[in-house]
Write a protein that holds these residues in place. Structure first.
Motif, short mmCIF file in Angstrom:
data_model
loop_
_atom_site.label_atom_id
_atom_site.label_comp_id
_atom_site.label_asym_id
_atom_site.label_seq_id
_atom_site.Cartn_x
_atom_site.Cartn_y
_atom_site.Cartn_z
N GLU A 282 0.86 -1.18 0.00
CA GLU A 282 0.00 0.00 0.00
C GLU A 282 0.90 1.23 0.00
O GLU A 282 1.56 1.53 0.99
CB GLU A 282 -0.92 0.00 1.22
N HIS A 286 -1.25 5.56 -4.77
CA HIS A 286 -1.28 4.47 -5.74
C HIS A 286 -2.31 3.43 -5.31
O HIS A 286 -2.60 3.28 -4.12
CB HIS A 286 0.09 3.80 -5.87
N THR A 288 -3.50 -0.57 -4.92
CA THR A 288 -2.78 -1.71 -4.34
C THR A 288 -1.82 -2.29 -5.36
O THR A 288 -2.18 -2.55 -6.51
CB THR A 288 -3.77 -2.78 -3.88
N LEU A 289 -0.58 -2.48 -4.94
CA LEU A 289 0.46 -3.01 -5.81
C LEU A 289 0.81 -4.42 -5.37
O LEU A 289 1.16 -4.66 -4.21
CB LEU A 289 1.71 -2.12 -5.75
N ASN A 290 0.70 -5.37 -6.27
CA ASN A 290 1.05 -6.76 -5.99
C ASN A 290 2.48 -7.03 -6.44
O ASN A 290 2.87 -6.68 -7.56
CB ASN A 290 0.10 -7.71 -6.72
N VAL A 305 6.47 -5.74 -9.95
CA VAL A 305 5.26 -5.20 -9.33
C VAL A 305 4.20 -5.04 -10.41
O VAL A 305 4.48 -4.62 -11.53
CB VAL A 305 5.56 -3.88 -8.60
N SER A 307 0.41 -3.43 -11.07
CA SER A 307 -0.64 -2.54 -10.59
C SER A 307 -1.95 -2.87 -11.30
O SER A 307 -1.99 -3.04 -12.52
CB SER A 307 -0.26 -1.08 -10.86
N GLU A 308 -3.04 -2.96 -10.51
CA GLU A 308 -4.33 -3.27 -11.11
C GLU A 308 -4.86 -2.09 -11.94
O GLU A 308 -5.64 -2.29 -12.86
CB GLU A 308 -5.33 -3.61 -9.99
N ASN A 309 -4.44 -0.87 -11.60
CA ASN A 309 -4.90 0.30 -12.35
C ASN A 309 -4.18 0.43 -13.69
O ASN A 309 -4.80 0.51 -14.75
CB ASN A 309 -4.70 1.57 -11.52
N SER A 310 -2.85 0.46 -13.66
CA SER A 310 -2.10 0.66 -14.90
C SER A 310 -2.01 -0.61 -15.72
O SER A 310 -1.75 -0.55 -16.92
CB SER A 310 -0.68 1.15 -14.56
N SER A 373 7.91 2.49 -10.35
CA SER A 373 7.13 1.36 -9.83
C SER A 373 6.48 1.66 -8.49
O SER A 373 5.62 0.91 -8.04
CB SER A 373 8.05 0.15 -9.68
#
Length: 666
Positions: A282, A286, A288-290, A305, A307-310, A373
């Motif tokens: 978190e 940004h 949530t970054l996995n 990493v 990102s669900e957004n990008s 990132s």
């Protein structure tokens, strides 16, 4: 002889000068010049290089905040020296008193030399504080670079290393191999846009290699690395000067507009063979970054990493210690169940694959709002192990016949719960499935950076494809370490490895980390689950304290068995007894190999196959009923990993990541 920039001196008019002389003595001099006047030279320090055949330094760099000087020598060693603080203070006070320049020295070379040597006897001959002997082999260290509190060293051994200072000692964090064939690495340059350029010689060409794009930016034929050279780049032009056959040659190229556009950068050069999710980060500003780790046939592992957004995968670090393909990954998480510590996301990463090679790294991911990132990843190499290491060290081995085949590790699993009152030891244990038909147990002592083979068994007599370790706790608190292994004949064996682990710990303490491998006991139970190889395996504990074991096979079938762990009574005393309560088989569940399977809940199963179908199954009494099927876009599926997330409204969602000829998250 070396010119070395030193903080505190104006680079246009002054620099430090290092000279190696007889008996391994190295002198540090500060040289200042002004137009029309003779240079001013001040002796600042004397240092003693360790004995070796070619006893001189090749490169150096100052660490101003620590008051230290780091040198590389012709033997490939890194040396850490103290800077004489009194000399530095005296030099700086004199420089300030004279308006930022050294005092003017008479224009006479005869008077210049004695003025330097007068101080030589008063300065103590300093010995190294820390020595990393032969770190870059016998061909020497070529450059040292300081960047963001890390030290980077290069050599003609084809690798560059990242180091840090710890209590005035040099500690190697990891090594990097930029590309195949680039054996002579001469220099590293960090660009303003975050790229790392590796300068070196590939055969008879000078090469500029981009770490970001993984390609040669420039390749200039010059005859090879045994020559003086210099390289300079700017947004307008690239210039390379070198000496060839006594002539000074100049290569100049003006910048050209880039006509090539990268639509989607690659994560690996070949197919991805394994993937594991490290956790979620978190970061303010940004989504949530996995954070994932992938392994590939291109012999590298990549921390990235997503990102669900990008919807973009950004590599954080690339691990290039393997000499063959990376087949499997496993984590031992840091503080807390999810690996969250006070500083971020931490874990021990184990990677294994071809040539019977296992590598272990310490990963620490923290938020970094400045980077692209939004996550920074620190990687520290902890330990490594190769079965044929002793063979590689044998002399005249080309005259001998190598009896053991090249073994490949097919699967890894960290043995959970080994830090208990029953096992008061810092050792961690790792189970490995091997292509030579063995199941092997390794012990890791992180403090000593040792990875040791402690036990093995050749029960399967054929390639072992999967292993999964799990922990069972009795009502009284006693723990049993259990292991499940699956082979190419479709059999699944269940082992109790508690005894061998306890015996291995005693032996390791007595032998200080060197033991002969113990023999594992025979399996408690063997189940013939499939007609051919088991490509996927997962174990989940039910609320009743039983274990659901799900497996998928080459023949497209899925098998589930329900196990109960009981306390058996034998002639030797109490032991572990496994009972198979239920078996459910679904033939032809998929049209191709089932390479990924997960038990999400006791009544819910997820399977993925090379047929590019992801299917949810409902487990009922004696059968598996399909609930839904989703098609995914990754061909030649190799592995699947799953996790669950509780949304803000309390809704439970399941996520999965698939890898093969690409990477996909659903």
């Amino acid at each position: 002889l070396n010119w070395v920039p030193r903080p505190g001196l104006l680079p246009a008019t002054a620099a430090a000068f290092l000279a190696s002389g007889p008996d391994g003595e190295m002198l540090w001099l500060d040289v200042t010049h002004r137009p029309g006047q003779a240079p001013s030279v001040r002796l600042m320090g004397r240092y003693l290089l360790p004995p070796c055949k070619q006893r001189w330094h090749t490169c150096a760099a100052f660490l101003p905040q620590e008051g230290l000087l780091i040198c590389g020598d012709r033997r490939g060693s890194l040396l850490l020296f103290p800077c004489s603080s009194s000399s530095v203070r005296a030099a700086e006070s004199t420089s300030i008193a004279n308006g930022g320049t050294d005092p003017v020295v008479e224009d006479s070379s005869n008077e210049l030399e004695p003025s330097c040597l007068l101080h030589k006897g008063t300065l103590r001959l300093e010995s190294p504080l820390s020595v990393l002997f032969g770190l870059h082999g016998k061909t020497g260290v070529t450059s040292l670079t300081i960047h963001r509190d890390y030290i980077y060293s290069t050599g003609r051994d084809g690798v560059y290393r990242q180091l840090r200072l710890q209590d005035q000692q040099l500690v190697v964090l990891r090594k990097h191999r930029p590309c195949k064939g680039l054996q002579w690495i001469e220099e590293l340059r960090f660009t303003s846009d975050g790229d790392l350029l590796v300068l070196g010689f590939h055969a008879d060409n000078f090469v500029v290699w981009s770490s970001r794009t993984g390609e040669n930016l420039h390749c200039i034929p010059c005859g090879g690395g045994h020559r003086s050279w210099s390289y300079c780049s700017s947004p307008l032009a690239e210039v390379f000067a070198f000496i060839k056959s006594g002539d000074v040659m100049l290569y100049h190229r003006e910048a050209e507009p880039c006509e090539q556009q990268v639509l989607l950068p690659s994560l690996h050069g070949r197919e991805i063979t394994c993937v594991r999710r490290l956790g979620a980060m978190e970061v303010p500003g940004h989504a949530t970054l996995n954070v994932f780790v992938t392994g590939s046939e291109d012999t590298t592992a990549c921390v990235l990493v997503l990102s669900e957004n990008s919807r973009a995968a950004v590599p954080l670090a690339r691990l290039s210690d393997h000499i063959s393909s990376v087949r499997t990954l496993a984590f031992a998480m840091g503080p807390g169940d999810e690996g969250f510590g006070d500083e971020g996301l931490s874990a021990l990463l184990f990677s294994a694959g071809g040539r019977a090679q296992i590598e272990c790294y310490q990963l620490l991911c923290t938020g970094d709002a400045v980077s692209e990132s939004a996550v920074a990843c620190q990687v520290i190499h902890v330990a490594s192990h190769r079965l044929d290491k002793h063979w590689e060290q044998k002399k005249n081995r080309h005259k001998l016949v190598k009896m053991d085949p090249e073994t490949r590790y097919m699967s890894l699993s960290v043995v959970p719960g080994t830090s208990t009152k029953q096992l008061p030891t810092p050792w961690k244990f790792l189970a490995a499935a091997c292509s030579d038909g063995s199941v092997r147990i390794f012990g890791l002592l992180e403090a000593a950076q040792k990875l040791v083979l402690v036990a093995e068994s050749f029960h399967h007599q054929r390639c072992v494809l999967k292993v999964e370790a799990f922990l069972h706790t009795w009502t009284g608190g006693e723990r049993r370490h259990l292991l499940c292994s699956a082979a190419t004949d479709g059999s699944i064996a269940f082992w109790d490895i508690t005894g061998p682990i306890m015996d291995a710990v005693d032996a390791l303490h007595q032998a200080e980390g060197e033991v002969q491998p113990l023999a594992l006991d025979a399996p408690l139970v063997t189940v013939m689950a499939h007609s051919c190889g088991v490509n996927s395996l997962h174990i989940r504990k039910t609320p009743e304290g039983r274990y659901l074991v799900a497996s998928g096979s080459d023949d497209g079938s899925i098998h589930i068995c329900l196990l109960e762990v009981a306390l058996g009574r034998g002639e030797a005393g109490a032991g572990t007894c496994l009972q198979v309560l239920e078996q459910v088989s679904r033939p032809c569940a998929h049209a191709a190999h089932v390479t990924g399977i997960r038990v999400l809940r006791p009544d819910l199963l997820l399977s993925a196959s090379v047929d590019q179908r992801l299917t949810l199954w409902n487990r009922r009494l004696g059968e598996l009923v399909p609930l839904s099927t989703t098609f995914f876009h990754v061909p030649d599926l190799a592995e699947l990993d799953c996790w669950e997330v509780v949304e803000a409204g309390g809704e439970l969602r399941y996520y999965c990541v698939l890898c093969g000829q690409g990477l996909e998250m659903l």
